[in-house]
Scaffold this active site. Structure first.
Site, short mmCIF file in Angstrom:
data_model
loop_
_atom_site.label_atom_id
_atom_site.label_comp_id
_atom_site.label_asym_id
_atom_site.label_seq_id
_atom_site.Cartn_x
_atom_site.Cartn_y
_atom_site.Cartn_z
N GLY A 11 -28.86 1.33 -96.80
CA GLY A 11 -29.46 1.97 -95.64
C GLY A 11 -30.96 1.72 -95.58
O GLY A 11 -31.64 1.72 -96.61
N ARG A 72 -24.68 -4.13 -96.23
CA ARG A 72 -23.93 -3.75 -97.42
C ARG A 72 -22.98 -4.91 -97.73
O ARG A 72 -22.34 -5.45 -96.83
CB ARG A 72 -23.15 -2.44 -97.18
CG ARG A 72 -24.08 -1.29 -96.77
CD ARG A 72 -23.34 0.03 -96.65
NE ARG A 72 -24.16 1.05 -96.01
CZ ARG A 72 -25.09 1.77 -96.63
NH1 ARG A 72 -25.31 1.58 -97.91
NH2 ARG A 72 -25.79 2.68 -95.97
N ASP A 103 -29.37 3.90 -104.72
CA ASP A 103 -28.63 3.75 -105.97
C ASP A 103 -27.62 2.60 -105.92
O ASP A 103 -27.44 1.89 -106.91
CB ASP A 103 -27.96 5.07 -106.37
CG ASP A 103 -26.98 5.58 -105.32
OD1 ASP A 103 -27.00 5.11 -104.18
OD2 ASP A 103 -26.19 6.48 -105.67
N THR A 125 -35.10 5.03 -99.94
CA THR A 125 -34.03 5.83 -99.34
C THR A 125 -34.62 7.15 -98.86
O THR A 125 -35.42 7.76 -99.55
CB THR A 125 -32.89 6.11 -100.34
OG1 THR A 125 -32.04 7.14 -99.83
CG2 THR A 125 -33.41 6.54 -101.69
N ASP A 127 -33.09 9.92 -98.57
CA ASP A 127 -32.43 11.09 -99.17
C ASP A 127 -33.18 11.68 -100.37
O ASP A 127 -32.93 12.82 -100.75
CB ASP A 127 -31.01 10.74 -99.61
CG ASP A 127 -30.07 10.54 -98.43
OD1 ASP A 127 -30.46 10.90 -97.30
OD2 ASP A 127 -28.96 10.03 -98.63
N ASP A 129 -32.75 10.94 -103.43
CA ASP A 129 -31.64 11.32 -104.32
C ASP A 129 -31.63 10.56 -105.65
O ASP A 129 -30.63 10.60 -106.38
CB ASP A 129 -30.30 11.13 -103.61
CG ASP A 129 -30.10 9.69 -103.12
OD1 ASP A 129 -31.05 8.89 -103.18
OD2 ASP A 129 -28.98 9.39 -102.66
N ARG A 171 -26.32 13.40 -97.86
CA ARG A 171 -24.89 13.56 -98.13
C ARG A 171 -24.66 14.35 -99.42
O ARG A 171 -23.88 15.28 -99.46
CB ARG A 171 -24.21 12.19 -98.20
CG ARG A 171 -22.69 12.27 -98.30
CD ARG A 171 -22.03 10.94 -98.05
NE ARG A 171 -22.15 10.51 -96.68
CZ ARG A 171 -22.91 9.48 -96.27
NH1 ARG A 171 -23.63 8.81 -97.14
NH2 ARG A 171 -22.97 9.14 -95.00
#
Length: 319
Positions: A11, A72, A103, A125, A127, A129, A171
């Site tokens: 992403g 991807r 990741d 990213t 996120d 995360d 997510r």
């Protein structure tokens, strides 16, 4: 180390371009040749590369998305796909690869390093995360995009005395929802890491209305899901007009913030330095304001800890 490649994968996130710019210009400054790989690992497999210099990255620091494009790659997950990528790397005499992504992109870099290719990952990213780094490139911009939306929605929510549920990305990680909730003065923050009580939410809505509150803002992380479903339940129980807003991909785009541009520039410079030092299978990040590098396997094994203290603060501030 004579030639390095840089790619963006997974992403997209704001300030990926700033990271690309830093890699290219720092590498050129140190006498290295840089190849830009288009469309992530798919591009590496298919040899979609172009030589990049200082001019290639002019006027991109303020642009969202990624000039190298991203994709991807299912093929790269196979041994045959990785063998194709390795052949391209050998033919083009690439001595090291910088991977910008999350990741999944890092796991790809890890697999590449196992084939003997020096790799360094830059965390890109929204996120936030990745546990080994305090912040990922793009998180701050996405946060400010969400905050701008919250501010606008509050205006109309107050005018109509509504409940507004705003769904943000995240997510498996609730950082974006938590930070946006605190900065936006939300009455409730719902994240994947914490269970929530629907009854408590409704009780808070009633209490707020009794105090003369004109609106109620609820921030929901996409990992919890169902903003429209939650709105329907709230309306049924409270009788108060409620609306759902799913921010979606607007959080990934837009002009990167100053914080993200500077972070991306620092991390891009560090990635080049790490390769020149002869290290492999590394990731770069930030810890307590300092730029660090770490073994990629170790970085991916660190469990992301939810910021309980910040969550408690968000609850206390919402009353």
């Amino acid at each position: 180390m004579k030639t390095i490649a840089v790619l963006t994968s997974g992403g997209d996130s704001p300030a990926m371009n700033a990271a690309i710019r830093a890699v290219v210009r720092i590498a050129n400054d140190k006498g290295l040749r840089v190849l830009g790989v288009h469309r992530g690992y798919n591009g590496l497999i298919n040899g979609e590369v172009e030589e990049m210099d200082r001019s290639s990255v002019s006027d991109i620091i303020h642009r969202g998305g990624t000039i190298l494009r991203t994709a991807r790659s299912e093929e790269f997950k196979t041994p045959q796909g990785r063998e194709k990528a390795l052949n391209v790397i050998k033919v083009l005499k690439i001595d090291g690869v910088v991977v910008i992504g999350g990741d999944g992109s890092f796991r790809g870099a890890q697999l590449l390093s196992e084939l003997g290719v020096p790799t360094v990952g830059i965390p890109g990213t929204i996120d936030n995360d990745l546990a080994y780094t305090d912040y990922t490139v793009g998180f701050d911009t996405a946060l400010n995009t969400a905050l701008d939306a919250i501010n606008k929605i509050r205006d109309t929510s107050s005018s109509h005395e509504r409940v507004s549920v705003i769904e943000v990305m995240g997510r498996n990680c609730g950082d974006l929802a938590l930070f946006a909730g605190i900065a936006g003065g939300a009455e409730n923050v719902i994240v994947p890491e914490k269970e929530f009580s629907f009854e408590d939410i409704c009780r808070g809505i009633f209490e707020g209305k009794r105090r003369g509150k004109l609106h109620n803002i609820i921030i929901l992380a996409e990992g919890v899901g169902g903003a429209h479903k939650l709105v329907k339940k709230i309306e049924e129980v409270t009788g108060i007009e409620s609306r759902a807003t799913v921010l979606g991909y607007i959080q990934r785009g837009g002009i990167p913030s100053a914080f993200d541009r500077i972070l991306a520039s620092r991390l891009g410079a560090k990635a080049v330095e790490v390769l020149i030092e002869g290290k492999s299978s590394r990731v770069v990040g930030t810890k307590n304001g300092e730029i660090i590098d770490m073994d990629i396997t170790e970085a991916l094994s660190i469990e992301k800890k939810f910021n309980e203290k910040l969550y408690e603060i968000s609850i206390a501030l919402s009353h």
